[in-house]
Design a protein around this motif. Structure first.
Motif, PDB file in Angstrom:
ATOM      1  N   UNK A 298       5.323  -6.596   7.329  1.00 45.73           N
ATOM      2  CA  UNK A 298       4.957  -5.834   6.191  1.00 45.73           C
ATOM      3  C   UNK A 298       3.533  -6.375   5.716  1.00 45.73           C
ATOM      4  N   UNK A 299       2.596  -5.450   5.291  1.00 39.50           N
ATOM      5  CA  UNK A 299       1.305  -5.813   4.964  1.00 39.50           C
ATOM      6  C   UNK A 299       1.138  -5.602   3.654  1.00 39.50           C
ATOM      7  N   UNK A 300       1.297  -6.605   2.688  1.00 40.48           N
ATOM      8  CA  UNK A 300       1.047  -6.539   1.123  1.00 40.48           C
ATOM      9  C   UNK A 300      -0.346  -6.054   0.950  1.00 40.48           C
ATOM     10  N   UNK A 301      -0.458  -4.953  -0.045  1.00 42.37           N
ATOM     11  CA  UNK A 301      -1.589  -4.587  -0.535  1.00 42.37           C
ATOM     12  C   UNK A 301      -2.104  -3.180   0.160  1.00 42.37           C
ATOM     13  N   UNK A 302      -1.601  -3.139   1.361  1.00 41.72           N
ATOM     14  CA  UNK A 302      -2.082  -1.933   2.104  1.00 41.72           C
ATOM     15  C   UNK A 302      -1.457  -0.671   1.288  1.00 41.72           C
ATOM     16  N   UNK A 303      -2.242   0.599   1.277  1.00 42.93           N
ATOM     17  CA  UNK A 303      -1.849   1.614   0.337  1.00 42.93           C
ATOM     18  C   UNK A 303      -0.537   2.122   0.957  1.00 42.93           C
ATOM     19  N   UNK A 304       0.417   2.422   0.163  1.00 41.65           N
ATOM     20  CA  UNK A 304       1.748   2.997   0.560  1.00 41.65           C
ATOM     21  C   UNK A 304       2.835   2.036   1.012  1.00 41.65           C
ATOM     22  N   UNK A 305       2.483   0.845   1.022  1.00 34.91           N
ATOM     23  CA  UNK A 305       3.367  -0.217   1.617  1.00 34.91           C
ATOM     24  C   UNK A 305       4.124  -0.593   0.393  1.00 34.91           C
ATOM     25  N   UNK A 306       5.656  -0.427   0.430  1.00 39.16           N
ATOM     26  CA  UNK A 306       6.449  -0.532  -0.792  1.00 39.16           C
ATOM     27  C   UNK A 306       7.694  -1.496  -0.175  1.00 39.16           C
ATOM     28  N   UNK A 307       7.621  -2.743  -0.610  1.00 33.21           N
ATOM     29  CA  UNK A 307       8.836  -3.617  -0.040  1.00 33.21           C
ATOM     30  C   UNK A 307       9.677  -3.379  -1.390  1.00 33.21           C
ATOM     31  N   UNK A 308      10.768  -2.665  -0.976  1.00 37.12           N
ATOM     32  CA  UNK A 308      12.062  -2.235  -2.131  1.00 37.12           C
ATOM     33  C   UNK A 308      12.999  -3.361  -2.228  1.00 37.12           C
ATOM     34  N   UNK A 309      13.518  -3.575  -3.157  1.00 32.76           N
ATOM     35  CA  UNK A 309      14.695  -4.678  -3.207  1.00 32.76           C
ATOM     36  C   UNK A 309      15.589  -4.367  -2.081  1.00 32.76           C
ATOM     37  N   UNK A 310      16.162  -3.362  -1.860  1.00 32.86           N
ATOM     38  CA  UNK A 310      16.923  -3.115  -0.832  1.00 32.86           C
ATOM     39  C   UNK A 310      16.471  -3.605   0.554  1.00 32.86           C
ATOM     40  N   UNK A 311      15.232  -3.444   0.902  1.00 33.15           N
ATOM     41  CA  UNK A 311      14.741  -3.895   2.133  1.00 33.15           C
ATOM     42  C   UNK A 311      14.728  -5.435   1.949  1.00 33.15           C
ATOM     43  N   UNK A 312      13.942  -6.027   1.083  1.00 34.30           N
ATOM     44  CA  UNK A 312      13.789  -7.283   0.897  1.00 34.30           C
ATOM     45  C   UNK A 312      15.078  -8.128   0.961  1.00 34.30           C
ATOM     46  N   UNK A 313      16.097  -7.609   0.470  1.00 32.47           N
ATOM     47  CA  UNK A 313      17.352  -8.437   0.268  1.00 32.47           C
ATOM     48  C   UNK A 313      18.059  -8.706   1.660  1.00 32.47           C
ATOM     49  N   UNK A 314      17.659  -7.601   2.711  1.00 36.13           N
ATOM     50  CA  UNK A 314      18.273  -7.703   3.992  1.00 36.13           C
ATOM     51  C   UNK A 314      17.619  -8.660   4.910  1.00 36.13           C
ATOM     52  N   UNK A 315      16.424  -9.143   4.605  1.00 38.27           N
ATOM     53  CA  UNK A 315      15.761 -10.239   5.040  1.00 38.27           C
ATOM     54  C   UNK A 315      15.877 -11.724   4.282  1.00 38.27           C
ATOM     55  N   UNK A 316      16.753 -12.633   4.803  1.00 42.84           N
ATOM     56  CA  UNK A 316      16.965 -13.619   4.424  1.00 42.84           C
ATOM     57  C   UNK A 316      15.689 -14.839   4.333  1.00 42.84           C
ATOM     58  N   UNK A 317      14.972 -14.612   5.490  1.00 46.14           N
ATOM     59  CA  UNK A 317      13.784 -15.330   5.852  1.00 46.14           C
ATOM     60  C   UNK A 317      12.814 -14.496   5.867  1.00 46.14           C
ATOM     61  N   UNK A 318      11.631 -15.024   5.117  1.00 42.66           N
ATOM     62  CA  UNK A 318      10.343 -14.198   4.916  1.00 42.66           C
ATOM     63  C   UNK A 318       9.406 -15.320   5.268  1.00 42.66           C
ATOM     64  N   UNK A 319       8.384 -14.958   6.078  1.00 45.12           N
ATOM     65  CA  UNK A 319       7.461 -15.651   6.810  1.00 45.12           C
ATOM     66  C   UNK A 319       5.999 -15.086   6.506  1.00 45.12           C
ATOM     67  N   UNK A 320       5.154 -15.804   5.510  1.00 46.34           N
ATOM     68  CA  UNK A 320       3.954 -15.417   5.467  1.00 46.34           C
ATOM     69  C   UNK A 320       3.143 -15.793   6.513  1.00 46.34           C
ATOM     70  N   UNK A 321       2.361 -14.889   7.168  1.00 45.62           N
ATOM     71  CA  UNK A 321       1.345 -15.126   8.569  1.00 45.62           C
ATOM     72  C   UNK A 321      -0.250 -14.973   7.832  1.00 45.62           C
TER      73      UNK A 321
END
Length: 414
Positions: A298-321
């Motif tokens: 996921x590239x936050x801030x990129x036009x059109x990139x939307x992290x929905x609650x449904x998608x986020x909830x399926x990834x228990x681990x979220x790592x910033x790179x």
């Protein structure tokens, strides 16, 4: 490319054009696979590594490696060796190559229309009880053993990945492998070009990569009907089903650019059910084999990139790179360029700027500097910055270089 020996005699294949065609513009689903097949058939007696194909086509090593594995799975190419993996054409490769929208090198086209999908065959009374024939997917793919998690790891395209430390002291590669063993999906997020895809490729030698965008469809992920050389139709499983059946790791790159309705088709495979229903293939139910694992980018801030609650909830681990500036120096990137990038990153973090060069841009900087000189590389760095940030980028470059640099452009005649 390996020179064929008598033991590697080429299979009998129809004649092919002498010039190897390349994709024009953005590849549609299946086009990269067909372009790889075109390269293999143009020299059917030779063995090609992923690096050879990257040099010929210009796409990422992960995407080309995935295309090669799919060709092998479909019986349209052969895996002729490992360490590194090498591929060669077989009698079915030429037919696989005709699906590419190609053009000789040096030509250009702005866009290509997506070919209409063939209608699914209507089953007769005798076929209604079972799914129609589909392209077989081997359940035990040939993949190399994972490299040690704490040292340099060679990726499919030949580049070396240097593991980084996660909280808790373990490396990022070891962390991803432990998460896979525990069945905990991971989301990698951060600016484009920071190494998210590289990290996943280093962790999992059996990785299948899907490049997501706004045009990605359910068929692109799950599977669709394709036309065979004899004119008939066969259902070809998509990367999600292939990874499930083979128990492989699956990276959905730029997942947040894909329509949430499309992604929803694979959600059941990511929860306790570990199953999906392939509606297009007469409602066939596919159950994931052990080892199946999903990662997303996921590239936050990129036009059109939307992290929905449904998608986020399926990834228990979220790592910033983020970009590793120590690694940049280790790779021999110009110290001034690294300093500029770090200073710009501070402004971005403070909300005073919208862009800073990341690892990908810094590697490109050094390549340009090696060929055209450091001054040209800095001018290009200013030029690739978004227009609204360009003046501030130029100011930071000027402070570092000691002179004003403008965007790379042509001047007067020599």
């Amino acid at each position: 490319m390996t020179t064929p020996t008598p033991a590697q005699a080429a299979p009998t294949v129809p004649a092919v054009p002498t010039a190897v065609p390349v994709l024009v513009g953005k590849a549609r689903p299946g086009q990269l696979r067909a372009a790889v097949a075109a390269v293999l058939t143009a020299d059917p007696g030779s063995l090609y590594s992923v690096s050879d194909l990257v040099a010929a086509l210009g796409n990422s090593g992960g995407a080309i490696g995935n295309a090669c594995d799919t060709l092998v799975t479909r019986g349209e190419a052969e895996l002729a060796g490992t360490g590194p993996r090498r591929y060669k054409a077989n009698a079915a490769t030429t037919a696989a190559a005709v699906a590419a929208v190609v053009s000789p090198r040096g030509t250009a086209a702005s866009s290509r229309p997506r070919a209409p999908r063939p209608p699914a065959p209507v089953p007769g009374p005798a076929e209604a009880a079972a799914p129609a024939p589909s392209t077989p997917v081997p359940t035990t793919p040939l993949t190399p053993a994972p490299a040690p998690a704490n040292g340099p790891i060679r990726r499919p395209n030949g580049a070396v990945y240097y593991p980084r430390r996660l909280a808790g002291g373990i490396s990022d590669v070891e962390g991803l492998r432990k998460l896979r063993a525990a069945g905990v999906p991971a989301l990698l997020y951060g600016p484009p070009g920071t190494g998210k895809t590289s990290m996943a490729e280093a962790a999992f030698p059996d990785l299948i990569t899907v490049a997501g965008d706004g045009d990605t469809t359910v068929g692109d992920l799950i599977g669709e009907w394709t036309q065979k050389a004899d004119g008939g139709y066969q259902f070809a499983y998509g990367p999600v089903v292939t990874a499930m059946l083979q128990g492989r790791a699956l990276l959905i790159d730029d997942a947040t650019l894909i329509s949430p309705k499309v992604l929803a088709a694979m959600y059941p495979a990511m929860d306790g059910r570990r199953q999906i229903t392939v509606k297009a293939h007469q409602g066939e139910t596919v159950t994931a084999a052990d080892g199946f694992y999903v990662i997303a980018g996921h590239n936050p801030g990129v036009h059109g990139a939307i992290l929905t609650e449904a998608l986020s909830s399926r990834f228990s681990t979220q790592i910033r790179v983020e970009t590793d500036y120590d690694l940049c120096r280790r790779l021999g990137i110009d110290k001034g360029a690294v300093t500029v990038a770090k200073n710009l990153a501070v402004l971005v973090a403070a909300g005073d700027l919208g862009w800073a060069p990341q690892l990908r841009e810094l590697i490109a900087f050094q390549k340009i500097a090696d060929v055209l000189g450091t001054a040209t590389a800095f001018a290009n760095l200013v030029g690739i910055a978004p227009e609204e940030d360009r003046d501030q980028v130029a100011d930071i470059v000027a402070k570092t270089c000691g002179r004003r640099v403008t965007a790379l452009a042509l001047g007067k005649q020599i």
